[in-house]
Design an enzyme around this catalytic site. Structure first.
Site, PDB file in Angstrom:
ATOM      1  N   THR A 127      44.111  16.045  86.091  1.00  0.00           N
ATOM      2  CA  THR A 127      44.571  17.379  85.727  1.00  0.00           C
ATOM      3  C   THR A 127      43.385  18.280  85.435  1.00  0.00           C
ATOM      4  O   THR A 127      42.371  17.829  84.882  1.00  0.00           O
ATOM      5  CB  THR A 127      45.494  17.333  84.490  1.00  0.00           C
ATOM      6  N   TYR A 146      47.796  13.904  75.790  1.00  0.00           N
ATOM      7  CA  TYR A 146      48.046  13.656  77.211  1.00  0.00           C
ATOM      8  C   TYR A 146      46.775  13.894  78.024  1.00  0.00           C
ATOM      9  O   TYR A 146      46.369  13.061  78.833  1.00  0.00           O
ATOM     10  CB  TYR A 146      49.172  14.556  77.723  1.00  0.00           C
ATOM     11  N   HIS A 147      46.144  15.059  77.830  1.00  0.00           N
ATOM     12  CA  HIS A 147      44.945  15.360  78.598  1.00  0.00           C
ATOM     13  C   HIS A 147      43.828  14.363  78.281  1.00  0.00           C
ATOM     14  O   HIS A 147      43.040  14.003  79.149  1.00  0.00           O
ATOM     15  CB  HIS A 147      44.489  16.795  78.313  1.00  0.00           C
ATOM     16  N   SER A 203      45.010  18.063  74.562  1.00  0.00           N
ATOM     17  CA  SER A 203      46.161  17.334  74.006  1.00  0.00           C
ATOM     18  C   SER A 203      45.909  15.848  74.172  1.00  0.00           C
ATOM     19  O   SER A 203      44.996  15.424  74.889  1.00  0.00           O
ATOM     20  CB  SER A 203      47.454  17.722  74.739  1.00  0.00           C
ATOM     21  N   LYS A 232      44.163  11.338  80.411  1.00  0.00           N
ATOM     22  CA  LYS A 232      43.659  11.557  81.761  1.00  0.00           C
ATOM     23  C   LYS A 232      42.133  11.461  81.815  1.00  0.00           C
ATOM     24  O   LYS A 232      41.560  10.997  82.793  1.00  0.00           O
ATOM     25  CB  LYS A 232      44.119  12.927  82.273  1.00  0.00           C
TER      26      LYS A 232
END
Length: 389
Positions: free
Chosen positions: A144, A181-182, A179, A185
């Site tokens: 991302t 989530y990031h 975040s 990644k």
């Protein structure tokens, strides 16, 4: 080629599998259907109804004459992952199979831990399966643009040449994720680069911008082939939310000043980027990074585009930003690699947005108004998932 699409039931995984199959590749999909489970957990549903996986596969065979094999299981289960790779023997693995929503990862401790365990451990199991079963498999991994954050310098394509105290080296571009989530990644990217460096694996990391659109030439061939249309405040994209709010006659809810800028890409370009990466693999030992976006807009600019395209009055409502992010920032991204491989981008157009208005109008009875209000607050350790829950 034999291509295994992990997360093949998802918003992007499913149309990618169809696109690759349509182009003559032998395709298999794998999924644990967790994304459908998140809908039940949050009490929301895709605006466009989606069929069960087997119904989708059967419909694709009816309209195309092509078969797609499916596997049901969880990448966190190493035994399942190894058995699947041994059984299908892919040339390429396309990895979409991760929890993909920043707000979901920021709900509370439970969701943050789940996101990191699910994403990082699953990706590690895939890397070890490739290394032990067939190191020549090319891993195409969806990352991302959010890994980079919003640095006050131009964002290069994955790598940065740095001169410090008279010495120069090439290193991964610094990451500043926004975040949990990031962050997951970022951990994936570092683990993949490490595996390429020590095991000689080949991998392409696609740092993707925000995807918009709901149809590809393949999904449009039969209603049973439709992919998701998420609009809620946790999994939905800002463009989808604005389109539905315009159709309902509600104000477009812009977080903060609206100066936050993001890279965008059409879903038709996403599936084509995957094909180009798969058909032009990285070299053994190479960790290749492409910034998978075609243009950038601020949130405020997206609201203006939607308002200008809609045939009717549209108001904008500025909400307090639930996220911790800069309201105004530099954003200039190098994204030449996929164009050099042959990508011919679809840029955000009135025609595309008009088609989204049509989709929203056709399914407006499925809209859950409460689901569009932001409830997850980055500044706290625990938030409700819904405005009414």
């Amino acid at each position: 080629m034999r291509i295994l699409v992990l997360g093949g039931d998802g918003y992007l995984g499913w149309p990618t599998a169809l696109h690759l199959s349509d182009r003559g590749h032998e395709v298999a999909v794998a999924d644990n259907f967790a994304r459908r489970g998140y809908d039940h957990e949050m009490g929301v549903q895709s605006l466009v109804p989606i069929e069960p996986m087997q119904t989708r596969i059967d419909a694709w065979h009816e309209v195309s004459g092509k078969s797609i094999k499916s596997y049901y299981g969880d990448l966190v289960d190493a035994d399942f992952t190894y058995e699947m790779v041994r059984d299908f023997r892919p040339d390429t693995i396309v990895h979409f199979a991760e929890q993909r929503a920043a707000p979901y990862s920021m709900i509370d401790r439970k969701h943050a831990v789940y996101t990191q365990q699910n994403n990082v451990v699953g990706n590690l199991n895939v890397l070890f399966a490739i290394q032990e079963i067939d190191p020549s498999i090319h891993l195409v991994k969806l990352g991302t643009m959010g890994e980079y954050g919003t640095p006050n310098i131009d964002i290069e394509e994955g790598w940065l040449e740095v001169t410090h105290k008279g010495r120069t080296d090439r290193m991964l571009f610094p990451k500043k994720p926004g975040s949990f989530y990031h962050l997951s990644k970022v951990h994936d990217s570092h683990n993949i680069e490490f595996a390429c460096r020590i095991w000689g694996l080949r991998a392409t990391d696609l740092n993707q911008g925000v995807v918009y659109g709901q149809e590809t030439p393949q999904t449009a061939r039969d209603p049973r082939l439709a992919t998701r249309f998420d609009y809620d405040a946790i999994f939905g994209t800002v463009l989808n939310r604005f389109v539905i709010q315009a159709v309902l006659g509600h104000p477009l809810t812009v977080y903060g000043s609206g100066g936050q800028t993001r890279g965008l890409i059409d879903i038709r370009d996403t599936v084509e980027c995957i094909r180009l990466a798969a058909e032009n693999p990285a070299d053994a030992g190479e960790f290749r990074v492409f910034n998978q976006m075609t243009e950038s807009f601020s949130v405020g600019e997206i609201a203006k585009v939607v308002a200008n395209c809609f045939d009717g009055g549209v108001e904008v409502e500025h909400l307090e930003n639930p996220r911790v992010e800069q309201s105004e920032h530099h954003y200039n991204v190098v994204h030449t690699g996929l164009v050099e491989l042959g990508l011919e981008p679809h840029l955000l157009s009135n025609t595309l947005i008009d088609s989204l208005f049509g989709i929203a109008k056709a399914h407006v009875d499925r809209v859950d108004l409460a689901a569009m209000r932001p409830t997850v607050q980055w500044r706290t350790g625990s938030s409700p998932m819904r405005a009414d829950g």
